[in-house]
Write a protein that holds these residues in place. Structure first.
Motif, PDB file in Angstrom:
ATOM      1  N   ALA A  83       2.538   1.298   6.258  1.00 35.00           N
ATOM      2  CA  ALA A  83       2.385   2.473   5.403  1.00 35.00           C
ATOM      3  C   ALA A  83       3.596   2.664   4.503  1.00 35.00           C
ATOM      4  CB  ALA A  83       2.158   3.716   6.265  1.00 35.00           C
ATOM      5  N   MET A  84       4.788   2.458   5.050  1.00 39.29           N
ATOM      6  CA  MET A  84       5.989   2.590   4.236  1.00 39.29           C
ATOM      7  C   MET A  84       6.054   1.502   3.167  1.00 39.29           C
ATOM      8  SD  MET A  84       7.333   5.295   5.341  1.00 39.29           S
ATOM      9  CE  MET A  84       8.848   5.214   4.412  1.00 39.29           C
ATOM     10  N   ASP A  85       5.621   0.282   3.493  1.00 39.04           N
ATOM     11  CA  ASP A  85       5.589  -0.785   2.493  1.00 39.04           C
ATOM     12  C   ASP A  85       4.610  -0.464   1.372  1.00 39.04           C
ATOM     13  OD1 ASP A  85       7.459  -2.147   3.913  1.00 39.04           O
ATOM     14  OD2 ASP A  85       6.061  -3.548   4.865  1.00 39.04           O
ATOM     15  N   GLU A  86       3.479   0.158   1.711  1.00 40.37           N
ATOM     16  CA  GLU A  86       2.499   0.507   0.690  1.00 40.37           C
ATOM     17  C   GLU A  86       3.036   1.596  -0.240  1.00 40.37           C
ATOM     18  OE1 GLU A  86      -1.083   0.342  -1.430  1.00 40.37           O
ATOM     19  OE2 GLU A  86      -0.079  -1.012  -0.023  1.00 40.37           O
ATOM     20  N   PHE A  87       3.768   2.570   0.314  1.00 43.64           N
ATOM     21  CA  PHE A  87       4.397   3.592  -0.533  1.00 43.64           C
ATOM     22  C   PHE A  87       5.391   2.946  -1.491  1.00 43.64           C
ATOM     23  CE2 PHE A  87       3.454   6.843   2.937  1.00 43.64           C
ATOM     24  CZ  PHE A  87       2.414   7.395   2.218  1.00 43.64           C
ATOM     25  N   ALA A  88       6.187   2.007  -0.979  1.00 44.71           N
ATOM     26  CA  ALA A  88       7.166   1.331  -1.830  1.00 44.71           C
ATOM     27  C   ALA A  88       6.473   0.491  -2.900  1.00 44.71           C
ATOM     28  CB  ALA A  88       8.081   0.453  -0.974  1.00 44.71           C
ATOM     29  N   ARG A  89       5.347  -0.153  -2.550  1.00 46.74           N
ATOM     30  CA  ARG A  89       4.620  -0.967  -3.538  1.00 46.74           C
ATOM     31  C   ARG A  89       4.055  -0.093  -4.654  1.00 46.74           C
ATOM     32  NH1 ARG A  89       0.096  -1.969  -5.457  1.00 46.74           N
ATOM     33  NH2 ARG A  89      -0.910  -0.425  -4.120  1.00 46.74           N
ATOM     34  N   LYS A  90       3.488   1.065  -4.313  1.00 45.13           N
ATOM     35  CA  LYS A  90       2.935   1.949  -5.334  1.00 45.13           C
ATOM     36  C   LYS A  90       4.034   2.482  -6.250  1.00 45.13           C
ATOM     37  CE  LYS A  90      -1.142   3.454  -2.751  1.00 45.13           C
ATOM     38  NZ  LYS A  90      -1.865   4.609  -2.166  1.00 45.13           N
ATOM     39  N   ARG A  91       5.191   2.776  -5.664  1.00 44.12           N
ATOM     40  CA  ARG A  91       6.301   3.245  -6.488  1.00 44.12           C
ATOM     41  C   ARG A  91       6.750   2.147  -7.446  1.00 44.12           C
ATOM     42  NH1 ARG A  91       9.768   3.819  -2.810  1.00 44.12           N
ATOM     43  NH2 ARG A  91       8.984   5.822  -2.058  1.00 44.12           N
TER      44      ARG A  91
END
Length: 491
Positions: A83-91
């Motif tokens: 989930a944290m990786d997905e937040f970073a990818r969207k950013r």
């Protein structure tokens, strides 16, 4: 007399709450027992109190969160990491520049070994898929790159010092002379502006009210005066000449056309850019092509090809080129003196140019993301910039300092303009609002919920009212009395 034994209640909640509740219940039970056995004396009471304190002391609330983390299994930790990786990818995806031309999007997908087109996919979906693919590849590269040990060691010892350190870059002699000329020029204009404002303050209140009522009546009668197809691709910018008889229009095709007002007849087409035209500005006091001398600089343009061109209204090709930006140029604006030009770019910098020598005088950073707009103040002493970081800045061109931050928008800023009074700045943002800032108070005066979609541009009214304005005397000053906004909602 003995009391019936109470059944222990079952509570559901956090460990911390249960621990405190347990201690509270134990304390109540001990106090009740102490009340029933008063004849046992003070020794028994002291013993029960010490037992109660020992029970509470065994509960370490600081270790409850650590115990909960230890109890998480590997699957939960992996879910949290993903989930944290997905937040970073969207950013990261929001900061990636993706081509708008569908042919270039297809070419990029082919180069990345991905399908050029999927079933039921249109141009917008294809562009979003390219952005997703590019962000995934960037995250994979970041994950596989080995950490720099020397960088980590240096940041551990010098990180705090670098954050607080201020640095200055020595300017050239040309920049020093330009700052001096702009200071002399701005002082004279500021003196004249303040004299006009003092006269306006002494105006009769009844006359001011009458002028405003006539202004509202005139604005309500505004209607579409003409319409014309400007090109095959979307039009990106339109600016009026000082005499309001002609208008320049830039296009995503890279072409610039001059049209008459209100007949909407094409006078001349200017070609030089190979990509989208972003910035377009008339030089102060420039009028129509009939009054333009051959080779004189009448307007400037910037494009996605990273170039800034200087143009004469009488020639269809550029008369000068300003090169230096590392990314697309989205906005240009002339200093009120006409001797200097400012430009804002997606490379995160704004620059100051000498129009006569075509040399770069200043490269200024200060924004965390791409810049989108730049405007000089009417006196010529200040310049305002804003961009995709959602923050605007006001710079003093005479000293090079940032004198005010325009904060308050929740999203990107796409337009700004100075009021003719010299101390109000209006900004339009992707949060669908317009904010007006006051330099005298260093704060936002008001927030206007202007549109249902992002505000793409905002402009104050500059100049006197025409003689045809109902109820207004010829040449009556209407500077800064109202502003106009544009938005993606079609209004």
């Amino acid at each position: 007399m003995s009391r019936p034994e109470k059944k222990e209640r079952v509570h559901f909640g956090t460990l911390e709450r249960d621990a405190v509740s347990l201690a509270k219940r134990k304390r109540q039970e001990e106090e009740e027992e102490a009340g029933d056995h008063e004849e046992a004396g003070e020794d028994m009471l002291a013993e029960s109190t010490s037992a109660r304190d020992r029970l509470i002391g065994r509960i370490d609330l600081d270790q409850i969160d650590e115990a909960m983390d230890d109890e998480l299994d590997d699957e939960a930790l992996e879910t949290r990491r993903r989930a944290m990786d997905e937040f970073a990818r969207k950013r990261l995806a929001r900061s990636i520049a993706v081509p708008t031309d569908d042919a270039k999007v297809r070419m990029e997908l082919r180069n990345l070994d991905h399908p050029v087109c999927l079933f039921g996919e249109d141009a917008g979906d294809r562009r979003d898929r390219l952005r997703y693919v590019m962000s995934k590849l960037a995250m994979d590269r970041k994950r596989t790159e080995p950490p720099d040990e020397h960088l980590e060691e240096g940041s551990a010892h010098e990180g705090e010092e670098e954050e607080e350190e201020e640095f200055y870059t020595e300017g050239s002699e040309e920049l020093r002379l330009a700052r001096h000329q702009m200071a002399v020029y701005s002082l004279a204009r500021a003196r004249n502006r303040l004299d006009r404002q003092r006269k306006d303050c002494n105006a009769d209140l009844a006359v001011v009210r009458q002028r405003r009522q006539a202004l509202v009546k005139t604005l309500q009668s505004y209607t579409n005066d003409g319409s014309q197809v400007g090109g095959e691709r979307p039009l990106s910018r339109a600016v009026f000449a000082a005499d309001s008889q002609t208008v320049l229009v830039g296009s995503w095709s890279g072409s610039i056309k001059l049209w008459t007002v209100p007949q909407c007849k094409e006078v001349r087409a200017y070609r030089g850019h190979t990509d989208r035209v972003g910035g377009l500005a008339f030089r102060p006091h420039a009028s129509g092509p009939a009054d333009s001398a051959n080779g004189s600089v009448d307007f400037a343009s910037g494009g996605a090809d990273k170039c800034i061109f200087l143009w004469s209204l009488a020639k269809e090709t550029p008369v000068g080129t300003l090169a230096g930006h590392a990314n697309r140029v989205v906005h240009v604006d002339f200093h009120p003196s006409g001797q200097y030009l400012g430009s804002a770019s997606y490379d995160g910098t704004w620059r100051l140019w000498d129009v006569a020598t075509e040399r770069e005088l200043l490269l200024q950073e200060g924004h965390s993301r791409e810049l989108f707009c730049l405007r000089f103040q009417c006196d010529g002493s200040l310049v305002a910039t804003a961009g995709l970081d959602g923050v605007g800045r006001v710079w003093d061109v005479r000293s090079g300092r940032s004198v005010m931050s325009l904060e308050g928008h929740a999203k990107e800023i796409f337009g700004l303009d100075w009021s003719p009074n010299g101390f109000h700045v209006a900004t339009g943002s992707a949060d669908n609002t317009v904010r007006v800032f006051d330099l005298r108070k260093s704060e936002s005066l008001c927030q206007i919920p202007a549109h249902k979609s992002m505000v793409t541009d905002v402009r104050f009214f500059h100049g006197p009212f025409p003689a045809s304005a109902s109820g207004l005397e010829t040449g009556a000053s209407g500077c800064g009395q109202y502003l106009a906004t544009a938005s993606n909602d079609g209004l």
